[in-house]
Design a protein around this motif. Structure first.
Motif, PDB file in Angstrom:
ATOM      1  N   HIS A 130      -2.469   7.246  -4.455  1.00  6.93           N
ATOM      2  CA  HIS A 130      -1.070   7.681  -4.364  1.00  6.93           C
ATOM      3  C   HIS A 130      -0.740   8.602  -5.528  1.00  6.93           C
ATOM      4  CE1 HIS A 130       3.310   7.419  -4.735  1.00  6.93           C
ATOM      5  NE2 HIS A 130       3.302   7.259  -3.424  1.00  6.93           N
ATOM      6  N   GLN A 131      -1.141   8.198  -6.727  1.00  5.81           N
ATOM      7  CA  GLN A 131      -0.862   9.004  -7.912  1.00  5.81           C
ATOM      8  C   GLN A 131      -1.556  10.359  -7.827  1.00  5.81           C
ATOM      9  OE1 GLN A 131       1.351   8.212 -10.408  1.00  5.81           O
ATOM     10  NE2 GLN A 131       1.038  10.359 -10.869  1.00  5.81           N
ATOM     11  N   THR A 173      -1.245   8.887   4.859  1.00  5.82           N
ATOM     12  CA  THR A 173      -2.116   7.713   4.894  1.00  5.82           C
ATOM     13  C   THR A 173      -1.897   6.889   6.154  1.00  5.82           C
ATOM     14  OG1 THR A 173      -0.574   6.536   3.451  1.00  5.82           O
ATOM     15  CG2 THR A 173      -2.506   7.539   2.421  1.00  5.82           C
ATOM     16  N   ALA A 174      -0.717   6.959   6.750  1.00  2.93           N
ATOM     17  CA  ALA A 174      -0.498   6.271   8.032  1.00  2.93           C
ATOM     18  C   ALA A 174      -1.234   7.004   9.147  1.00  2.93           C
ATOM     19  CB  ALA A 174       0.993   6.197   8.344  1.00  2.93           C
ATOM     20  N   LYS A 175      -1.222   8.324   9.089  1.00  2.00           N
ATOM     21  CA  LYS A 175      -1.888   9.110  10.124  1.00  2.00           C
ATOM     22  C   LYS A 175      -3.402   9.124   9.928  1.00  2.00           C
ATOM     23  CE  LYS A 175      -1.524  13.445  12.615  1.00  2.00           C
ATOM     24  NZ  LYS A 175      -0.730  14.641  12.826  1.00  2.00           N
ATOM     25  N   PHE A 176      -3.835   9.133   8.677  1.00  2.00           N
ATOM     26  CA  PHE A 176      -5.258   9.165   8.349  1.00  2.00           C
ATOM     27  C   PHE A 176      -5.590   8.038   7.367  1.00  2.00           C
ATOM     28  CE2 PHE A 176      -3.951  13.606   9.118  1.00  2.00           C
ATOM     29  CZ  PHE A 176      -4.723  13.873  10.232  1.00  2.00           C
ATOM     30  N   PRO A 177      -5.600   6.782   7.834  1.00  2.00           N
ATOM     31  CA  PRO A 177      -5.835   5.663   6.914  1.00  2.00           C
ATOM     32  C   PRO A 177      -7.197   5.705   6.232  1.00  2.00           C
ATOM     33  CG  PRO A 177      -5.779   4.916   9.193  1.00  2.00           C
ATOM     34  CD  PRO A 177      -5.370   6.344   9.194  1.00  2.00           C
ATOM     35  N   GLN A 178      -8.109   6.481   6.776  1.00  2.26           N
ATOM     36  CA  GLN A 178      -9.409   6.602   6.128  1.00  2.26           C
ATOM     37  C   GLN A 178      -9.282   7.234   4.741  1.00  2.26           C
ATOM     38  OE1 GLN A 178      -8.463   8.000   8.996  1.00  2.26           O
ATOM     39  NE2 GLN A 178      -9.285  10.044   9.285  1.00  2.26           N
ATOM     40  N   LEU A 179      -8.168   7.881   4.451  1.00  2.00           N
ATOM     41  CA  LEU A 179      -7.920   8.394   3.095  1.00  2.00           C
ATOM     42  C   LEU A 179      -8.022   7.273   2.074  1.00  2.00           C
ATOM     43  CD1 LEU A 179      -4.850  10.791   3.481  1.00  2.00           C
ATOM     44  CD2 LEU A 179      -7.140  11.415   2.728  1.00  2.00           C
ATOM     45  N   ASP A 200       0.348  13.846  -7.741  1.00  2.00           N
ATOM     46  CA  ASP A 200       0.015  14.852  -8.765  1.00  2.00           C
ATOM     47  C   ASP A 200      -0.240  16.216  -8.127  1.00  2.00           C
ATOM     48  OD1 ASP A 200       0.254  12.930 -10.711  1.00  2.00           O
ATOM     49  OD2 ASP A 200      -1.909  12.696 -11.029  1.00  2.00           O
ATOM     50  N   LEU A 201      -0.692  16.201  -6.866  1.00  4.96           N
ATOM     51  CA  LEU A 201      -0.930  17.449  -6.140  1.00  4.96           C
ATOM     52  C   LEU A 201       0.361  18.047  -5.571  1.00  4.96           C
ATOM     53  CD1 LEU A 201      -4.160  16.476  -4.192  1.00  4.96           C
ATOM     54  CD2 LEU A 201      -3.971  18.076  -6.107  1.00  4.96           C
ATOM     55  N   GLY A 202       1.472  17.322  -5.718  1.00  2.00           N
ATOM     56  CA  GLY A 202       2.754  17.846  -5.264  1.00  2.00           C
ATOM     57  C   GLY A 202       3.323  17.173  -4.027  1.00  2.00           C
ATOM     58  N   MET A 203       2.645  16.155  -3.489  1.00  2.00           N
ATOM     59  CA  MET A 203       3.171  15.450  -2.322  1.00  2.00           C
ATOM     60  C   MET A 203       4.237  14.449  -2.786  1.00  2.00           C
ATOM     61  SD  MET A 203      -0.367  14.721  -0.227  1.00  2.00           S
ATOM     62  CE  MET A 203       0.384  14.179   1.300  1.00  2.00           C
ATOM     63  N   GLN A 255       0.816  -1.211   0.000  1.00  2.00           N
ATOM     64  CA  GLN A 255       0.000   0.000   0.000  1.00  2.00           C
ATOM     65  C   GLN A 255       0.856   1.271   0.000  1.00  2.00           C
ATOM     66  OE1 GLN A 255      -3.318  -0.102  -0.358  1.00  2.00           O
ATOM     67  NE2 GLN A 255      -3.070  -2.302  -0.486  1.00  2.00           N
ATOM     68  N   GLY A 256       2.181   1.106   0.060  1.00  2.00           N
ATOM     69  CA  GLY A 256       3.064   2.269   0.117  1.00  2.00           C
ATOM     70  C   GLY A 256       3.069   2.931   1.481  1.00  2.00           C
ATOM     71  N   LEU A 257       2.739   2.157   2.521  1.00  2.00           N
ATOM     72  CA  LEU A 257       2.584   2.720   3.861  1.00  2.00           C
ATOM     73  C   LEU A 257       3.620   2.216   4.858  1.00  2.00           C
ATOM     74  CD1 LEU A 257      -1.283   2.293   4.252  1.00  2.00           C
ATOM     75  CD2 LEU A 257      -0.037   4.360   3.620  1.00  2.00           C
ATOM     76  N   LEU A 258       4.606   1.460   4.393  1.00  2.00           N
ATOM     77  CA  LEU A 258       5.534   0.866   5.353  1.00  2.00           C
ATOM     78  C   LEU A 258       6.538   1.902   5.841  1.00  2.00           C
ATOM     79  CD1 LEU A 258       6.301  -1.635   6.913  1.00  2.00           C
ATOM     80  CD2 LEU A 258       7.802  -2.280   5.043  1.00  2.00           C
ATOM     81  N   THR A 259       6.219   2.504   6.971  1.00  2.00           N
ATOM     82  CA  THR A 259       7.109   3.435   7.648  1.00  2.00           C
ATOM     83  C   THR A 259       7.232   2.975   9.092  1.00  2.00           C
ATOM     84  OG1 THR A 259       5.340   4.904   8.413  1.00  2.00           O
ATOM     85  CG2 THR A 259       6.285   5.370   6.222  1.00  2.00           C
ATOM     86  N   GLU A 260       8.190   3.534   9.778  1.00  4.82           N
ATOM     87  CA  GLU A 260       8.381   3.210  11.190  1.00  4.82           C
ATOM     88  C   GLU A 260       7.101   3.482  11.988  1.00  4.82           C
ATOM     89  OE1 GLU A 260      11.065   5.193  14.695  1.00  4.82           O
ATOM     90  OE2 GLU A 260      11.945   5.090  12.694  1.00  4.82           O
TER      91      GLU A 260
END
Length: 121
Positions: free
Chosen positions: A87-88, A104-110, A92-95, A54-59
């Motif tokens: 993610h795309q 997405t880790a802080k707000f998984p409801q996204l 595209d918005l600049g993130m 999901q592109g969410l693997l962070t500490e």
């Protein structure tokens, strides 16, 4: 401290290293969530694989995902729509990738937002 160094601890530390966590990040994970060394290898592997896909693997996401029971994990992290378009759209918005992962880790409801109705407008 009742864990076998060779049979339990070293394989789990190796798994974390294989996910490209730096030694300093592994130290932070163990300090923040010492029970991680007691979780089954299957639980670690399954959750890391899902978060990575999901592109969410962070500490931070790893530490918040591991103590959750299976139902709460699914509720918090599993998405109903593919994460790649989200993610795309956010990139595209600049993130950048790390900002998307943090958001997405802080707000998984996204992950459950409709791209057409919520994100793109």
């Amino acid at each position: 401290l009742g864990c076998s160094l060779e049979e339990n601890l070293k394989p789990k530390l190796r798994m974390l290293r294989e996910q490209d966590f730096a030694d300093s990040q592994i130290v932070n994970i163990v300090l923040r969530l010492p029970q991680v060394l007691g979780y089954s290898s299957k639980r670690l592997a399954d959750r890391m694989a899902f978060l990575e896909a999901q592109g969410l693997l962070t500490e931070v996401s790893f530490c918040s995902a591991m103590p959750l029971n299976d139902a709460d994990f699914r509720k918090r992290f599993e998405c109903k729509t593919p994460a790649v378009p989200l993610h795309q759209s956010l990139t595209d918005l600049g993130m950048d990738d790390s900002q998307v992962a943090k958001a997405t880790a802080k707000f998984p409801q996204l992950l459950t937002c409709s791209l057409e109705n919520n994100v793109k407008p």
